[in-house]
Design a protein around this motif. Structure first.
Motif, PDB file in Angstrom:
ATOM      1  N   ILE A 172       0.906  -1.195   0.184  1.00 61.41           N
ATOM      2  CA  ILE A 172      -0.148   0.009   0.008  1.00 61.41           C
ATOM      3  C   ILE A 172       0.816   1.236   0.012  1.00 61.41           C
ATOM      4  CG2 ILE A 172      -1.720   1.261   1.438  1.00 61.41           C
ATOM      5  CD1 ILE A 172      -2.396  -1.503   2.929  1.00 61.41           C
ATOM      6  N   ALA A 173       0.777   1.977  -0.999  1.00 62.03           N
ATOM      7  CA  ALA A 173       1.550   3.251  -1.394  1.00 62.03           C
ATOM      8  C   ALA A 173       0.555   4.380  -1.682  1.00 62.03           C
ATOM      9  CB  ALA A 173       2.716   3.197  -2.388  1.00 62.03           C
ATOM     10  N   ALA A 174       1.285   5.562  -1.591  1.00 56.46           N
ATOM     11  CA  ALA A 174       0.396   6.865  -1.682  1.00 56.46           C
ATOM     12  C   ALA A 174      -0.124   6.662  -3.205  1.00 56.46           C
ATOM     13  CB  ALA A 174       1.435   8.006  -1.508  1.00 56.46           C
ATOM     14  N   THR A 175       0.427   5.978  -4.049  1.00 58.12           N
ATOM     15  CA  THR A 175      -0.022   5.928  -5.392  1.00 58.12           C
ATOM     16  C   THR A 175      -1.045   5.090  -5.759  1.00 58.12           C
ATOM     17  OG1 THR A 175       1.746   4.519  -6.007  1.00 58.12           O
ATOM     18  CG2 THR A 175       2.252   6.997  -6.440  1.00 58.12           C
ATOM     19  N   GLY A 176      -1.307   4.020  -4.542  1.00 59.00           N
ATOM     20  CA  GLY A 176      -2.315   2.981  -4.749  1.00 59.00           C
ATOM     21  C   GLY A 176      -1.837   1.715  -4.334  1.00 59.00           C
ATOM     22  N   ASP A 177      -2.631   0.444  -4.281  1.00 53.58           N
ATOM     23  CA  ASP A 177      -2.251  -0.662  -3.894  1.00 53.58           C
ATOM     24  C   ASP A 177      -1.796  -1.540  -4.985  1.00 53.58           C
ATOM     25  OD1 ASP A 177      -3.573   0.325  -1.705  1.00 53.58           O
ATOM     26  OD2 ASP A 177      -4.560  -1.360  -1.137  1.00 53.58           O
ATOM     27  N   PHE A 178      -0.795  -2.560  -4.927  1.00 55.29           N
ATOM     28  CA  PHE A 178      -0.520  -3.479  -5.753  1.00 55.29           C
ATOM     29  C   PHE A 178      -0.080  -4.742  -5.126  1.00 55.29           C
ATOM     30  CE2 PHE A 178       3.242  -1.102  -4.970  1.00 55.29           C
ATOM     31  CZ  PHE A 178       4.252  -2.229  -5.164  1.00 55.29           C
ATOM     32  N   ARG A 179      -0.295  -6.011  -5.878  1.00 52.26           N
ATOM     33  CA  ARG A 179      -0.081  -7.253  -5.331  1.00 52.26           C
ATOM     34  C   ARG A 179       0.965  -7.926  -6.026  1.00 52.26           C
ATOM     35  NH1 ARG A 179      -4.525  -8.882  -2.088  1.00 52.26           N
ATOM     36  NH2 ARG A 179      -6.266  -7.488  -2.370  1.00 52.26           N
ATOM     37  N   ALA A 180       1.981  -8.593  -5.455  1.00 50.27           N
ATOM     38  CA  ALA A 180       3.030  -9.441  -6.019  1.00 50.27           C
ATOM     39  C   ALA A 180       3.350 -10.699  -5.021  1.00 50.27           C
ATOM     40  CB  ALA A 180       4.306  -8.520  -6.003  1.00 50.27           C
ATOM     41  N   LYS A 181       3.739 -11.686  -5.950  1.00 55.23           N
ATOM     42  CA  LYS A 181       4.179 -12.967  -5.221  1.00 55.23           C
ATOM     43  C   LYS A 181       5.679 -13.060  -4.854  1.00 55.23           C
ATOM     44  CE  LYS A 181       0.287 -15.679  -6.892  1.00 55.23           C
ATOM     45  NZ  LYS A 181      -0.131 -17.037  -7.463  1.00 55.23           N
ATOM     46  N   ILE A 182       5.812 -13.646  -3.871  1.00 54.71           N
ATOM     47  CA  ILE A 182       7.474 -13.751  -3.482  1.00 54.71           C
ATOM     48  C   ILE A 182       7.988 -14.580  -4.368  1.00 54.71           C
ATOM     49  CG2 ILE A 182       9.057 -14.463  -1.522  1.00 54.71           C
ATOM     50  CD1 ILE A 182       6.675 -13.736   0.426  1.00 54.71           C
ATOM     51  N   VAL A 183       9.226 -14.259  -5.030  1.00 60.02           N
ATOM     52  CA  VAL A 183      10.042 -15.005  -5.826  1.00 60.02           C
ATOM     53  C   VAL A 183      11.326 -15.146  -5.260  1.00 60.02           C
ATOM     54  CG1 VAL A 183       8.571 -14.707  -7.929  1.00 60.02           C
ATOM     55  CG2 VAL A 183      10.433 -12.957  -7.492  1.00 60.02           C
ATOM     56  N   GLY A 184      11.718 -14.434  -4.317  1.00 67.71           N
ATOM     57  CA  GLY A 184      12.996 -14.619  -3.755  1.00 67.71           C
ATOM     58  C   GLY A 184      13.030 -14.104  -2.271  1.00 67.71           C
ATOM     59  N   ILE A 185      14.188 -14.644  -1.653  1.00 65.69           N
ATOM     60  CA  ILE A 185      14.346 -14.139  -0.254  1.00 65.69           C
ATOM     61  C   ILE A 185      15.807 -13.923  -0.169  1.00 65.69           C
ATOM     62  CG2 ILE A 185      14.339 -14.923   2.128  1.00 65.69           C
ATOM     63  CD1 ILE A 185      11.913 -16.728   1.572  1.00 65.69           C
ATOM     64  N   ALA A 186      16.038 -12.762   0.665  1.00 64.06           N
ATOM     65  CA  ALA A 186      17.373 -12.171   0.546  1.00 64.06           C
ATOM     66  C   ALA A 186      17.877 -12.298   2.219  1.00 64.06           C
ATOM     67  CB  ALA A 186      17.695 -10.937  -0.238  1.00 64.06           C
ATOM     68  N   SER A 187      19.121 -12.561   2.333  1.00 66.63           N
ATOM     69  CA  SER A 187      19.720 -12.546   3.491  1.00 66.63           C
ATOM     70  C   SER A 187      20.359 -11.327   4.037  1.00 66.63           C
ATOM     71  CB  SER A 187      20.187 -13.537   4.150  1.00 66.63           C
ATOM     72  OG  SER A 187      19.343 -14.995   4.175  1.00 66.63           O
ATOM     73  N   PHE A 188      20.799 -10.643   5.129  1.00 71.62           N
ATOM     74  CA  PHE A 188      21.510  -9.675   5.431  1.00 71.62           C
ATOM     75  C   PHE A 188      22.954 -10.365   5.550  1.00 71.62           C
ATOM     76  CE2 PHE A 188      17.687  -6.694   5.760  1.00 71.62           C
ATOM     77  CZ  PHE A 188      18.273  -5.674   5.492  1.00 71.62           C
ATOM     78  N   LYS A 189      23.937  -9.619   5.136  1.00 71.35           N
ATOM     79  CA  LYS A 189      25.227 -10.047   5.583  1.00 71.35           C
ATOM     80  C   LYS A 189      25.634  -9.426   7.012  1.00 71.35           C
ATOM     81  CE  LYS A 189      26.947 -10.275   0.794  1.00 71.35           C
ATOM     82  NZ  LYS A 189      27.874  -9.661  -0.226  1.00 71.35           N
ATOM     83  N   VAL A 190      25.080  -8.374   7.313  1.00 70.29           N
ATOM     84  CA  VAL A 190      25.054  -7.680   8.560  1.00 70.29           C
ATOM     85  C   VAL A 190      23.795  -7.664   9.243  1.00 70.29           C
ATOM     86  CG1 VAL A 190      27.080  -6.124   7.673  1.00 70.29           C
ATOM     87  CG2 VAL A 190      24.454  -5.454   7.720  1.00 70.29           C
ATOM     88  N   THR A 191      24.131  -7.361  10.565  1.00 71.44           N
ATOM     89  CA  THR A 191      22.685  -7.389  11.541  1.00 71.44           C
ATOM     90  C   THR A 191      21.731  -6.253  11.014  1.00 71.44           C
ATOM     91  OG1 THR A 191      23.871  -8.129  13.225  1.00 71.44           O
ATOM     92  CG2 THR A 191      21.749  -7.372  13.816  1.00 71.44           C
ATOM     93  N   ASN A 192      20.300  -6.723  10.731  1.00 75.20           N
ATOM     94  CA  ASN A 192      19.447  -5.961  10.427  1.00 75.20           C
ATOM     95  C   ASN A 192      18.598  -5.649  11.790  1.00 75.20           C
ATOM     96  OD1 ASN A 192      17.186  -4.579   9.441  1.00 75.20           O
ATOM     97  ND2 ASN A 192      15.978  -6.498   9.014  1.00 75.20           N
ATOM     98  N   PRO A 193      18.723  -4.605  12.314  1.00 73.36           N
ATOM     99  CA  PRO A 193      17.964  -4.117  13.651  1.00 73.36           C
ATOM    100  C   PRO A 193      16.682  -4.323  13.530  1.00 73.36           C
ATOM    101  CG  PRO A 193      19.506  -2.502  12.875  1.00 73.36           C
ATOM    102  CD  PRO A 193      19.176  -3.333  11.643  1.00 73.36           C
ATOM    103  N   GLY A 194      15.708  -4.670  12.444  1.00 74.66           N
ATOM    104  CA  GLY A 194      14.448  -4.779  12.527  1.00 74.66           C
ATOM    105  C   GLY A 194      13.562  -4.237  11.390  1.00 74.66           C
ATOM    106  N   ALA A 195      14.301  -3.623  10.401  1.00 73.93           N
ATOM    107  CA  ALA A 195      13.252  -2.881   9.139  1.00 73.93           C
ATOM    108  C   ALA A 195      12.908  -4.364   8.338  1.00 73.93           C
ATOM    109  CB  ALA A 195      14.468  -2.058   8.350  1.00 73.93           C
ATOM    110  N   ALA A 196      11.591  -3.965   7.969  1.00 74.49           N
ATOM    111  CA  ALA A 196      11.135  -4.899   7.037  1.00 74.49           C
ATOM    112  C   ALA A 196      11.472  -4.511   5.580  1.00 74.49           C
ATOM    113  CB  ALA A 196       9.787  -5.037   7.257  1.00 74.49           C
ATOM    114  N   VAL A 197      12.233  -5.270   4.634  1.00 74.92           N
ATOM    115  CA  VAL A 197      12.542  -4.647   3.372  1.00 74.92           C
ATOM    116  C   VAL A 197      11.894  -5.669   2.178  1.00 74.92           C
ATOM    117  CG1 VAL A 197      14.517  -4.142   2.005  1.00 74.92           C
ATOM    118  CG2 VAL A 197      14.914  -4.388   4.499  1.00 74.92           C
TER     119      VAL A 197
END
Length: 856
Positions: A172-197
């Motif tokens: 959900i963005a200011a320009t509208g809603d859009f849908r997408a399916k998960i095709v990949g998962i990426a892992s942080f090489k450093v610690t991610n303090p909690g942000a969702a990306v």
């Protein structure tokens, strides 16, 4: 007596009384652990963010000059054209350059409409996958997104929310809603303090996040071999003309670190402040411990003086014991502090902020600070008892143990305490008479410090009267055992005063904050009832997106919906003064939804064409009146001349100092794509249709879990919960000081039992049962605890009432004493006293009667 003999004597005494020293050592340990734990925890967080910012920053970053780290108030990130990328690619020293898209003004939900964002305040970040992201992330499953229906998520978010390949996400963005399916998962090489990306392909990110193709939010530039970042920055800047910002990797990381650092400093210094309170309480415990040990060793010290020990040597002997205590408690405290930091990290990870122990940072300054603090505070606290020991005369060897009270010193102490308390009381009174909160705050601070010190100094004098009153109410029902408990508490007023003062400090702060918190809630609730005419208040995370605003306006059973936007401007007064101000641009119904009193003009007129209102304080400062014209330069828009049609009273809590204009006026001078999102919205139900309107409004925005529709009852509860959560966190930190104070009560009782060994033996010999003895000690402990609680709660309520007078200057004019909390704390103090007496009472009950009588 040689220095070697002094050391041997100190060691012998220290280990001879190791049980009595243990509780004092625990107080030092806890205080040092809290300081070191705070430093290790905040240093570790700094390290975590430093690594993250270093890994995610390119050699040089080009971004729009107007871009802000917290995001855009329009909901769309500031962007630059793709033509800028082409020019950067041709600059000298550029190895590669790529356009990146990133936005933090998004909400990502799963198929069940559950928010995938962090609950701890960390942002949700959406963007396109670039080569620069490979610096900080690896694709561990699937592949990068290749089209408009594909998305990649970070592994931490996938694990936390049980996401898997093929799951559908809605963004959900200011320009509208859009849908997408998960095709990949990426892992942080450093610690991610909690942000969702989440990542999309570039075209989708441009279209859905910025709202326009061929635009980027930044350009990531990599340097060619041998080219420094500073040289690259200079070359890239030379290739571009326009409102751009150029930053090297270090500058980007430093800017991000500064934003996080401000928040971290608040946490750090707040926690260190509570550690300081614990140290202050620990000082009383240490003073009491050494005072009682000196009193019990009066004959021994007298003999040492008789065989040639000087005052300085006796003094030094006691200080060496304190030094040993400080070193012992501090060394263990430093280690415990590291453990505490790890525990805090685990707690934060459980709450959603992921912190890895791999980044655990223990700087060399941390143990040094911990050791110095612990040792210095301990030796400082023992200085007065050490001086008292040095004054013991050789003749004391011929008397019974115990030093006679110094009547003159007691009178001087009482006089100083009364002067300080009186001066502090006058400062608090002066604070209540202040015309401005800033002036009153200074007097409040002086009053708090003076009355606190005054109560501590005058404690022995107060102990006599207060303990007698408490005893008359509480102990008389226990007959002779109660009277003996009262006399024991009164036997040494200085000791009782110091023990009660340790508990007093923590409870005074609890009472003060409780009064302030309750008064803030009561004031806001009262103001809400008085000022808010709307039935419903609608808020969203980072503003209300356009689709939510449109859905709310179409809801049935609603007579009107008010939009409220906050517009940045530069005002120029008729006198030529320039001021940065944020105007409230709203639909005219806002005048009904939030009632504002005016000191001049009519508020409804401020929503007329090219009209505005100003607050009374702003008008007074700039000598403005109704009819004057203000030159208003809208940020990123045009300039207007607006006539002042109303002056609103600033004697309020909500919208204090606000300046109102019609939303139509803002739209006239701002381009459509520069209009901010609605900061909040208000709604009024049709007559008799409040329940139906409430359900309809909630249903209209049910697809966005970050939008909250609240009626006035909900809103009041939210205010109460927010302040309650803050207070609970503060109470949790104050618990450390209260724990140290409880240890002080335990230590005082334990040493008091040892001091009265022979007396206890004699009482047992003439018929006092073990059960009665234990009850006597428990009652003595309860009286001491209630004495400290009574002083602390009374003092704290005085501070809180004074602070509320200052809040009244800001519109929070209701004083509310939270009697259930105050009474609960007072009763809880009695149980604290009972708990503190468990071990001393048990040990007293186990004494051998004959051995006790034979004790000197």
């Amino acid at each position: 007596m040689s220095a070697n003999t002094v050391m041997k004597t100190s060691l012998r005494n220290f280990f001879a009384h190791k049980g009595r020293m243990a509780l004092s050592a625990v107080a030092v340990l806890l205080s040092v652990a809290f300081v070191c734990g705070t430093l290790v925890f905040t240093d570790t967080m700094d390290t975590t963010f430093d690594k993250l910012f270093a890994a995610t920053s390119s050699d040089v970053t080009v971004s729009p000059k107007a871009a802000k780290n917290e995001g855009s108030d329009t909901g769309r990130p500031e962007s630059l054209p793709a033509s800028a990328l082409a020019r950067v690619e041709r600059a000298d020293g550029v190895k590669s350059a790529e356009g990146a898209v990133s936005s933090m003004n998004v909400t990502v939900v799963d198929a069940d409409n559950k928010n995938m964002g962090s609950e701890n305040g960390a942002p949700t970040i959406a963007g396109n996958w670039t080569h620069n992201d490979l610096r900080s992330m690896d694709i561990t499953s699937g592949h990068a997104p290749r089209g408009p229906t594909e998305v990649m998520v970070d592994s931490d978010t996938a694990k936390k929310h049980h996401l898997k390949m093929g799951d559908e996400l809605r963004t959900i963005a200011a320009t509208g809603d859009f849908r997408a399916k998960i095709v990949g998962i990426a892992s942080f090489k450093v610690t991610n303090p909690g942000a969702a990306v989440v990542y999309f392909d570039t075209a989708t990110a441009q279209r859905e996040l910025i709202g326009r193709s061929g635009r980027f939010t930044q350009i990531n530039v990599a340097a060619a071999t041998g080219v420094s970042d500073s040289v690259l920055k200079k070359n890239v800047a030379a290739s571009l003309d326009g409102p751009y910002k150029f930053q090297t990797q270090k500058e980007t990381a430093d800017a991000n670190r500064k934003d996080v650092g401000e928040f971290m400093d608040v946490i750090k210094y707040a926690m260190l402040g509570f550690a300081g309170i614990a140290f202050l309480v620990g000082i009383f415990l240490i003073i009491n411990t050494f005072s009682m040990l000196v009193a019990q060793r009066t004959r021994e010290i007298g003999l040492m003086r008789a065989i040639g020990s000087s005052r300085k040597q006796v003094n030094r002997s006691v200080l060496v014991e304190a030094l040993l205590l400080g070193v012992f408690g501090s060394v263990i405290g430093v280690g415990a502090g590291v453990g505490l930091a790890v525990g805090l990290m685990k707690m934060m990870s459980a709450a959603g902020m992921d912190l890895s122990t791999d980044d655990l940072t223990v700087q060399w300054t941390t143990p040094v600070v911990g050791l110095l603090l612990g040792i210095v505070v301990t030796v400082f606290a023992a200085y007065v008892p050490a001086r008292r020991a040095g004054k013991v005369s050789p003749m004391a060897a011929l008397r019974d143990a115990g030093t006679p009270a110094d009547v003159k010193a007691g009178l001087v102490r009482a006089l100083i305490g009364l002067v300080l308390t009186g001066g502090g009381g006058f400062a608090l009174y002066t604070a209540t008479q202040a015309a401005e909160a800033s002036e009153g705050s200074l007097w409040l601070g002086v009053g708090i410090v003076a009355t606190l010190i005054g109560f501590v100094v005058v404690g022995p004098l107060l102990a006599g009267g207060v303990v007698r009153v408490i005893s008359a109410v509480l102990l008389r029902m226990f007959g002779s055992v109660g009277r003996m408990a009262e006399r024991n508490a009164l036997r040494n007023p200085r000791r009782t005063g110091a023990t009660g003062a340790a508990l007093m400090i923590g409870l005074a702060l609890v009472a003060c904050l409780s009064v302030v918190g309750s008064s803030m809630v009561a004031s806001a609730t009262s103001e809400l009832d008085k000022s808010v005419g709307a039935d419903f208040i609608i808020e969203g995370q980072n503003g209300l997106k356009p689709q939510a605003a449109e859905a709310l306006k179409k809801a049935p059973y609603v007579s009107h919906v008010t939009e409220v936007k906050y517009v940045r401007t530069m005002l120029t007064t008729p006198g030529g003064t320039k001021e940065d101000e944020e105007l409230v641009a709203a639909t005219p119904t806002y005048a009904q939804d939030l009632r504002r009193e005016t000191t001049a003009g009519e508020l409804s007129a401020a929503y007329g064409k090219n009209a505005m209102s100003v607050g009374s304080e702003f008008a007074e400062k700039n000598h403005l009146k109704v009819g004057d014209t203000m030159n208003v330069a809208f940020e990123r828009g045009r300039t207007a001349d607006l006539k002042i049609a109303a002056i609103t009273s600033d004697d309020t809590t909500f919208d204090k100092g606000a300046m109102y204009i019609n939303l139509t006026t803002a739209k006239q001078y701002l381009p459509a794509d520069r209009l901010p999102l609605n900061g909040m919205m208000f709604a009024k139900a049709d007559a008799g249709k409040a329940d139906q309107a409430y359900k309809a409004l909630k249903s209209s925005v049910a697809s966005d879990p970050t939008v909250h529709v609240k009626d006035q009852t909900d809103y009041k509860q939210t205010l109460k919960d927010q302040i309650g959560q803050l207070l609970n966190m503060i109470y949790g930190l104050l618990a450390l000081a209260i724990i140290v104070a409880v240890l002080g009560v335990v230590n005082t009782l334990a040493l008091s039992v040892v001091e009265r060994t022979r007396e206890i033996g004699l009482m047992r010999a003439i018929g006092l049962s073990r059960r009665q003895l234990r009850r006597m000690i428990r009652l003595e402990s309860v009286v001491i605890a209630l004495f400290g609680a009574l002083l602390g709660l009374g003092l704290g309520m005085g501070w809180g009432a004074t602070a509320q007078k200052l809040l009244a200057l800001e519109g929070l004019d209701v004083l509310e004493i939270p009697w259930p909390t105050i009474i609960g704390v007072f009763i809880g103090s009695a149980f604290v006293g009972l708990f503190a007496a468990l071990i001393p009472a048990f040990r007293a009950g186990r004494m051998n009667v004959l051995n006790a009588i034979a004790t000197e």
